[in-house]
Scaffold this motif. Structure first.
Motif, PDB file in Angstrom:
ATOM      1  N   ALA A  43       0.835  -1.209   0.000  1.00 20.81           N
ATOM      2  CA  ALA A  43       0.000   0.000   0.000  1.00 20.81           C
ATOM      3  C   ALA A  43       0.865   1.252   0.000  1.00 20.81           C
ATOM      4  N   GLY A  44       1.926   1.260   0.810  1.00 24.13           N
ATOM      5  CA  GLY A  44       2.821   2.416   0.859  1.00 24.13           C
ATOM      6  C   GLY A  44       3.504   2.677  -0.466  1.00 24.13           C
ATOM      7  N   VAL A  45       4.000   1.606  -1.084  1.00 28.61           N
ATOM      8  CA  VAL A  45       4.662   1.735  -2.382  1.00 28.61           C
ATOM      9  C   VAL A  45       3.682   2.231  -3.439  1.00 28.61           C
ATOM     10  N   MET A  46       2.465   1.691  -3.445  1.00 29.25           N
ATOM     11  CA  MET A  46       1.495   2.044  -4.477  1.00 29.25           C
ATOM     12  C   MET A  46       0.989   3.475  -4.321  1.00 29.25           C
ATOM     13  N   VAL A  47       0.819   3.946  -3.071  1.00 33.96           N
ATOM     14  CA  VAL A  47       0.401   5.332  -2.872  1.00 33.96           C
ATOM     15  C   VAL A  47       1.500   6.287  -3.330  1.00 33.96           C
ATOM     16  N   ALA A  48       2.737   6.011  -2.915  1.00 36.42           N
ATOM     17  CA  ALA A  48       3.857   6.864  -3.328  1.00 36.42           C
ATOM     18  C   ALA A  48       4.046   6.830  -4.840  1.00 36.42           C
ATOM     19  N   ALA A  49       3.917   5.640  -5.432  1.00 33.74           N
ATOM     20  CA  ALA A  49       4.062   5.514  -6.881  1.00 33.74           C
ATOM     21  C   ALA A  49       2.953   6.263  -7.612  1.00 33.74           C
ATOM     22  N   SER A  50       1.751   6.243  -7.051  1.00 29.74           N
ATOM     23  CA  SER A  50       0.638   6.959  -7.675  1.00 29.74           C
ATOM     24  C   SER A  50       0.916   8.457  -7.735  1.00 29.74           C
ATOM     25  N   ILE A  51       1.600   8.972  -6.708  1.00 24.87           N
ATOM     26  CA  ILE A  51       1.894  10.408  -6.667  1.00 24.87           C
ATOM     27  C   ILE A  51       3.086  10.744  -7.558  1.00 24.87           C
ATOM     28  N   MET A 220      -5.230   2.310  -8.731  1.00 28.84           N
ATOM     29  CA  MET A 220      -4.429   1.786  -7.633  1.00 28.84           C
ATOM     30  C   MET A 220      -4.831   2.373  -6.293  1.00 28.84           C
ATOM     31  N   ILE A 221      -5.150   3.659  -6.258  1.00 31.07           N
ATOM     32  CA  ILE A 221      -5.591   4.272  -5.005  1.00 31.07           C
ATOM     33  C   ILE A 221      -6.885   3.615  -4.526  1.00 31.07           C
ATOM     34  N   TYR A 222      -7.763   3.269  -5.469  1.00 30.43           N
ATOM     35  CA  TYR A 222      -8.993   2.579  -5.088  1.00 30.43           C
ATOM     36  C   TYR A 222      -8.668   1.246  -4.416  1.00 30.43           C
ATOM     37  N   VAL A 223      -7.759   0.481  -5.022  1.00 32.86           N
ATOM     38  CA  VAL A 223      -7.380  -0.819  -4.455  1.00 32.86           C
ATOM     39  C   VAL A 223      -6.773  -0.635  -3.062  1.00 32.86           C
ATOM     40  N   VAL A 224      -5.923   0.379  -2.909  1.00 31.87           N
ATOM     41  CA  VAL A 224      -5.276   0.622  -1.617  1.00 31.87           C
ATOM     42  C   VAL A 224      -6.309   0.967  -0.546  1.00 31.87           C
TER      43      VAL A 224
END
Length: 258
Positions: A43-51, A220-224
């Motif tokens: 979740a941390g990686v995906m949120v940071a990657a999304s930004i 991805m944010i939705y999945v997180v």
């Protein structure tokens, strides 16, 4: 570069395959604390990657729009978010319909809906990976190969529990280990397929790349928010997931700066 892209595209699929393989040598699901660590880090990686790897590059790609450069990022983000929301609603209705039927086929229908749900969620994730690598191919300096690989790794880690979630229930309902493993693997096969299609269409999607990158971010944010954060926060050992969320987020941020 071509070999790197192939490996980057395959990583999420390998995560699903590894998760599905747990059915071959584990009697039960992995420990709750291990699941929280994986979900929190992913979740941390995906949120940071999304930004940093998706939304900011999308706005830089649309810099010629001046003050309105946020429009493609905002529109693409909501499209990705809403598509996942619609998919979730559709799968839930099918699941409830199958679960409501009486008879021996109920368990099979429940499992079918579970496999369908995981498979559908893997489609936008595959497109997310493909979009980032397509951005690398397009010469977008805001997206590095290292960032693209970190995004792939984050999704791959998130896919480990998903692979197990598919294969383990199938085994519990009497399916052989080999078939249960194969079903789990096949649920992740759509990811490299859609990622490759996105990369192959990179020459055509350059004009709409800001929308595609932000679409991947929204999905991805939705999945997180919908899956990973609730799973890492509920029950005992919730602090473990929170700590690894921060670790994954920080790692992705540091890699972006480096």
């Amino acid at each position: 570069m071509q070999e790197e892209i192939i490996w980057g595209i395959l990583l999420p699929f390998l995560g699903t395959a590894f998760g599905a393989s747990l059915v071959l040598f584990m009697k039960n699901m992995m420990e709750e604390s291990a699941q929280k660590i994986l979900n929190g880090f992913a979740a941390g990686v995906m949120v940071a990657a999304s930004i940093w790897s998706l939304l900011l590059p999308a706005m830089e790609q649309a810099a010629d729009m001046g003050t309105w450069k946020f429009v493609p990022a905002a529109c693409g983000f909501w499209i990705g978010f809403l598509i996942l929301l619609v998919l979730d609603k559709a799968v839930l209705r099918l699941y409830q319909k199958g679960d409501g039927q009486k008879g021996k086929c109920t368990g099979f229908k429940r499992t079918t809906m579970l496999v369908l749900a995981v498979t559908l969620h893997n489609v936008p994730e595959g497109m997310a990976v493909g979009a980032v690598f397509a951005g690398c191919l397009s010469g977008n300096e805001a997206i590095t190969v290292a960032e693209a690989f970190m995004l792939s790794i984050g999704i791959a880690i998130q896919n480990i529990p998903e692979g197990a979630i598919v294969s383990m229930p199938l085994k519990a309902r009497g399916m052989g280990k080999g078939k249960a493993f194969l079903s789990g693997v096949l649920s992740g096969a759509v990811e490299p397929a859609f990622a490759m299609l996105t990369v192959l269409a990179s020459g055509l999607i350059v004009p709409v790349l800001p929308y595609l990158l932000s679409f991947a971010a929204g999905a991805m944010i939705y999945v997180v928010v919908k899956e990973l954060i609730p799973e890492m926060s509920e029950g005992m050992h919730s602090n473990i997931g929170t700590v690894f969320f921060a670790f994954g987020f920080t790692l992705m941020m540091v890699l972006d700066v480096i």
